[in-house]
Write a protein that holds these residues in place. Sequence first.
Motif, PDB file in Angstrom:
ATOM      1  N   TYR A 129      67.686 126.717  -0.976  1.00 43.92           N
ATOM      2  CA  TYR A 129      66.930 125.914  -0.019  1.00 43.92           C
ATOM      3  C   TYR A 129      65.582 125.526  -0.610  1.00 43.92           C
ATOM      4  CZ  TYR A 129      64.399 130.268   0.920  1.00 43.92           C
ATOM      5  OH  TYR A 129      63.649 131.411   0.794  1.00 43.92           O
ATOM      6  N   THR A 130      65.046 124.425  -0.099  1.00 42.02           N
ATOM      7  CA  THR A 130      63.722 123.942  -0.474  1.00 42.02           C
ATOM      8  C   THR A 130      62.948 123.653   0.799  1.00 42.02           C
ATOM      9  OG1 THR A 130      64.576 122.942  -2.511  1.00 42.02           O
ATOM     10  CG2 THR A 130      62.441 122.156  -1.705  1.00 42.02           C
ATOM     11  N   ILE A 131      61.789 124.264   0.935  1.00 42.67           N
ATOM     12  CA  ILE A 131      60.984 124.124   2.151  1.00 42.67           C
ATOM     13  C   ILE A 131      60.044 122.927   2.000  1.00 42.67           C
ATOM     14  CG2 ILE A 131      59.283 125.218   3.648  1.00 42.67           C
ATOM     15  CD1 ILE A 131      60.440 127.912   2.812  1.00 42.67           C
ATOM     16  N   ARG A 132      60.036 122.066   3.018  1.00 45.78           N
ATOM     17  CA  ARG A 132      59.137 120.924   3.057  1.00 45.78           C
ATOM     18  C   ARG A 132      58.477 120.870   4.427  1.00 45.78           C
ATOM     19  NH1 ARG A 132      62.798 116.082   0.329  1.00 45.78           N
ATOM     20  NH2 ARG A 132      63.063 117.052  -1.739  1.00 45.78           N
ATOM     21  N   LEU A 133      57.190 120.640   4.440  1.00 45.77           N
ATOM     22  CA  LEU A 133      56.467 120.517   5.695  1.00 45.77           C
ATOM     23  C   LEU A 133      56.681 119.131   6.285  1.00 45.77           C
ATOM     24  CD1 LEU A 133      53.074 122.222   4.763  1.00 45.77           C
ATOM     25  CD2 LEU A 133      54.990 123.223   6.013  1.00 45.77           C
ATOM     26  N   ALA A 134      56.759 119.066   7.622  1.00 45.86           N
ATOM     27  CA  ALA A 134      56.847 117.774   8.291  1.00 45.86           C
ATOM     28  C   ALA A 134      55.585 116.967   8.005  1.00 45.86           C
ATOM     29  CB  ALA A 134      57.039 117.973   9.794  1.00 45.86           C
ATOM     30  N   PRO A 135      55.707 115.689   7.633  1.00 47.12           N
ATOM     31  CA  PRO A 135      54.526 114.906   7.242  1.00 47.12           C
ATOM     32  C   PRO A 135      53.446 114.843   8.310  1.00 47.12           C
ATOM     33  CG  PRO A 135      56.549 113.763   6.642  1.00 47.12           C
ATOM     34  CD  PRO A 135      56.954 114.918   7.487  1.00 47.12           C
ATOM     35  N   ASP A 136      53.837 114.713   9.572  1.00 48.08           N
ATOM     36  CA  ASP A 136      52.837 114.599  10.633  1.00 48.08           C
ATOM     37  C   ASP A 136      52.466 115.937  11.251  1.00 48.08           C
ATOM     38  OD1 ASP A 136      55.211 115.082  11.862  1.00 48.08           O
ATOM     39  OD2 ASP A 136      55.237 113.263  13.080  1.00 48.08           O
ATOM     40  N   GLY A 137      53.095 117.021  10.808  1.00 47.63           N
ATOM     41  CA  GLY A 137      52.758 118.339  11.315  1.00 47.63           C
ATOM     42  C   GLY A 137      53.076 118.551  12.781  1.00 47.63           C
ATOM     43  N   ARG A 138      54.058 117.824  13.329  1.00 41.68           N
ATOM     44  CA  ARG A 138      54.409 117.934  14.743  1.00 41.68           C
ATOM     45  C   ARG A 138      55.800 118.551  14.885  1.00 41.68           C
ATOM     46  NH1 ARG A 138      51.424 114.875  18.279  1.00 41.68           N
ATOM     47  NH2 ARG A 138      53.224 114.690  19.658  1.00 41.68           N
ATOM     48  N   TYR A 139      56.022 119.141  16.051  1.00 37.11           N
ATOM     49  CA  TYR A 139      57.321 119.745  16.312  1.00 37.11           C
ATOM     50  C   TYR A 139      58.400 118.677  16.477  1.00 37.11           C
ATOM     51  CZ  TYR A 139      55.042 124.266  17.039  1.00 37.11           C
ATOM     52  OH  TYR A 139      54.359 125.423  16.861  1.00 37.11           O
ATOM     53  N   GLY A 140      58.105 117.662  17.259  1.00 38.42           N
ATOM     54  CA  GLY A 140      59.081 116.602  17.483  1.00 38.42           C
ATOM     55  C   GLY A 140      59.193 116.235  18.947  1.00 38.42           C
ATOM     56  N   SER A 141      58.746 115.044  19.286  1.00 39.47           N
ATOM     57  CA  SER A 141      58.848 114.529  20.655  1.00 39.47           C
ATOM     58  C   SER A 141      59.238 113.061  20.585  1.00 39.47           C
ATOM     59  CB  SER A 141      57.522 114.693  21.400  1.00 39.47           C
ATOM     60  OG  SER A 141      56.479 114.007  20.720  1.00 39.47           O
ATOM     61  N   GLN A 142      59.782 112.558  21.684  1.00 36.98           N
ATOM     62  CA  GLN A 142      60.276 111.181  21.729  1.00 36.98           C
ATOM     63  C   GLN A 142      59.282 110.266  22.429  1.00 36.98           C
ATOM     64  OE1 GLN A 142      63.807 110.457  24.085  1.00 36.98           O
ATOM     65  NE2 GLN A 142      64.574 108.946  22.624  1.00 36.98           N
ATOM     66  N   ASN A 143      59.037 109.126  21.812  1.00 34.50           N
ATOM     67  CA  ASN A 143      58.208 108.098  22.426  1.00 34.50           C
ATOM     68  C   ASN A 143      59.032 107.388  23.495  1.00 34.50           C
ATOM     69  OD1 ASN A 143      56.844 105.580  22.978  1.00 34.50           O
ATOM     70  ND2 ASN A 143      55.648 105.904  21.126  1.00 34.50           N
ATOM     71  N   LYS A 144      58.601 107.443  24.738  1.00 36.78           N
ATOM     72  CA  LYS A 144      59.392 106.897  25.837  1.00 36.78           C
ATOM     73  C   LYS A 144      59.536 105.383  25.762  1.00 36.78           C
ATOM     74  CE  LYS A 144      59.986 110.944  27.564  1.00 36.78           C
ATOM     75  NZ  LYS A 144      61.325 111.591  27.434  1.00 36.78           N
ATOM     76  N   GLU A 145      58.641 104.710  25.068  1.00 41.27           N
ATOM     77  CA  GLU A 145      58.709 103.250  24.974  1.00 41.27           C
ATOM     78  C   GLU A 145      59.584 102.811  23.802  1.00 41.27           C
ATOM     79  OE1 GLU A 145      54.770 101.762  24.795  1.00 41.27           O
ATOM     80  OE2 GLU A 145      54.214 102.443  26.817  1.00 41.27           O
ATOM     81  N   THR A 146      59.315 103.348  22.629  1.00 44.31           N
ATOM     82  CA  THR A 146      60.085 102.948  21.447  1.00 44.31           C
ATOM     83  C   THR A 146      61.339 103.793  21.232  1.00 44.31           C
ATOM     84  OG1 THR A 146      58.792 104.407  20.006  1.00 44.31           O
ATOM     85  CG2 THR A 146      57.974 102.160  20.343  1.00 44.31           C
ATOM     86  N   LEU A 147      61.454 104.914  21.962  1.00 38.38           N
ATOM     87  CA  LEU A 147      62.578 105.839  21.853  1.00 38.38           C
ATOM     88  C   LEU A 147      62.698 106.430  20.446  1.00 38.38           C
ATOM     89  CD1 LEU A 147      65.309 103.940  23.918  1.00 38.38           C
ATOM     90  CD2 LEU A 147      63.686 105.669  24.697  1.00 38.38           C
ATOM     91  N   GLU A 148      61.606 106.456  19.706  1.00 36.47           N
ATOM     92  CA  GLU A 148      61.601 107.041  18.378  1.00 36.47           C
ATOM     93  C   GLU A 148      61.053 108.467  18.434  1.00 36.47           C
ATOM     94  OE1 GLU A 148      59.473 104.580  15.720  1.00 36.47           O
ATOM     95  OE2 GLU A 148      60.949 102.941  15.733  1.00 36.47           O
TER      96      GLU A 148
END
Length: 615
Positions: free
Chosen positions: A464-483
């Motif tokens: 395995y290779t560990i990489r940090l998330a670029p934005d440092g966030r857990y992960g949530s959905q934008n209700k407008e863009t659905l991204e």
Amino acid sequence: MKHLTSFVAYAAWILLVAEALPDIIRIGGLFHPDDDHQEIAFRYAVEKINSDRTILPRSKLSAQIERISPQDSFLASKRVCHLLRAGVAAIFGPQSSHTASHVQSICDTMEIPHLETRWDYRLRRESCLVNLYPHPSTLSKAYVDLVAAWGWKSFTIIYETNEGLVRMQELLKAHGLSEYPITVRQLSDSGDYRPLLKQIKNSAESHIVLDCTTEKIYEVLKQAQQIGMMSDYHSYLITSLDLHTISLDEFKYGGTNITAFRLVDPENPEVAQAIHNWTLGEARLGKKIDFKTTENVTVIKAETALMYDAVHLFAKALHDLDTSQQIDIHPLSCDAQDTWPHGYSLINYMKIVEMRGLTDVIKFDHQGFRSDFVLDIVELGPQGLRKSGTWNSTSGVNFTRSYGEQQKEIVEILQNKTLIVTTILSSPYCMRKDSAEKLTGNSQFEGYAIDLIHEVSKILGFNYTIRLAPDGRYGSQNKETLEWDGMIKELLEQRADLAIADLTITFDREQVVDFTMPFMNLGISVLYRKPVKQPPNLFSFLSPLSLDVWIYMATAYLGVSVLLFILARFTPYEWPTPNPCDPHPEKLQTQFTLMNCMWFAIGSLMQQGCDFLPK
């Protein structure tokens, strides 16, 4: 009297023999020049029946074979008329849809049974037609049940011709209106499918339903592999029933889920014995038969096996009809008005006969469609295609692999693979190590999550290779863009294989990614913000009491002081003589001035007393 009885019995026997089936029953087969397997199955089915004296014991079948072009309908009509003049009892084939319709029209006019083994898109069948191939709507239901069992919410359908849309119509109807729309795309005629596959790859779609001819399946999968669409994330459902005839050795180690249905089980002893007999028979005639071999198992196409079963179905139905009525077979002319009087009876017998052939149980419903058949579900693995379940029209999909077998396959796939693990810095789960030297790679991180993935990798044998998330966030959905953002985005865009962190399982996240069992359960808790210590200000001594209390106290203090001042002005006891020796002074004087009253009140409030008291 005894002689008369014997004469009557002898006369009845002579009449029965005269009206019984002829010694030679001719059946016609129409085949294309490049369709050797169909012809071989047809001929050896006739030989098998002739050697079996339990079916048509007083007669033998004779195969009348005619070769026609797939596009020449006129020649096909001439060949059919030639077979009818020879006195055939049934017509088998052809496989081409262009010529089959003309053959069928002649058979309907002359009331001659017509048996087909090809896929036919028509939802209604002619009166003299018996088709052993599964009906399009039934096959579509099998695709619907399999997609539903997998839980696919979105997928892309790739089809070659308009017939593919007919096969997929039930799948399109079942999906209906959904927030996860499906995409339908057609293969180009150029032979270069990479531009189309790149568009599908850019759409981040990983579920593919491929409907094309068996000859093109390998090329489509090969080009998909070239552009990176044969990874662990991709799943392919192949609509062809002959996937087992294709060599898939190049794809079996990639981890891609390639699944299809199979009508003929090559491991069935009857199928293996039939192919063995065909091969030996052709070898004796000095001919070479090239049945495909995969994993040391010789396989045949579904239509070839169906032709073999069609001949047996005809023979069994004719045998049953012969026991119930007298049948005569005579030549017919396409120019005359004569028809075969037993044609419809033989067709009806074929529709009610139940038998077991190379394609398992052969049975028809009241409309003459193949029913109650079983399809094998085959998947591609490191050992090649293997059976993972079955499907039938009554109980639907039934996966036969156990949980232990599935886990074993997953472990085998993970061996020596390198997975990308995404995470974020969150103490104490993932932290950077304090070191005087510059650390790189996995060695720069420590914490509970790092220890956990390390132990899991040792058990399952992957890297395995560990990489940090670029934005440092857990992960949530934008209700407008659905991204999505954070670690969830890394997983959805396939830049990471898995995420490990103190990530809360929510409903929205569960719709797009799969979660393992949580390694920490906090239960129901009351959450509040930790207070932040503020620097003291000038009036911090007022903090013990509220502003209202302080206002009330000041008002009461002033009121008491003023009231004491007024009372001291009115009472004569607070105006003493300044000099006790002068009983009549010119001017009297009181101690309770306004300032003294206020001083007295504050002294009493603070319980400190005062040097003068009211009288």
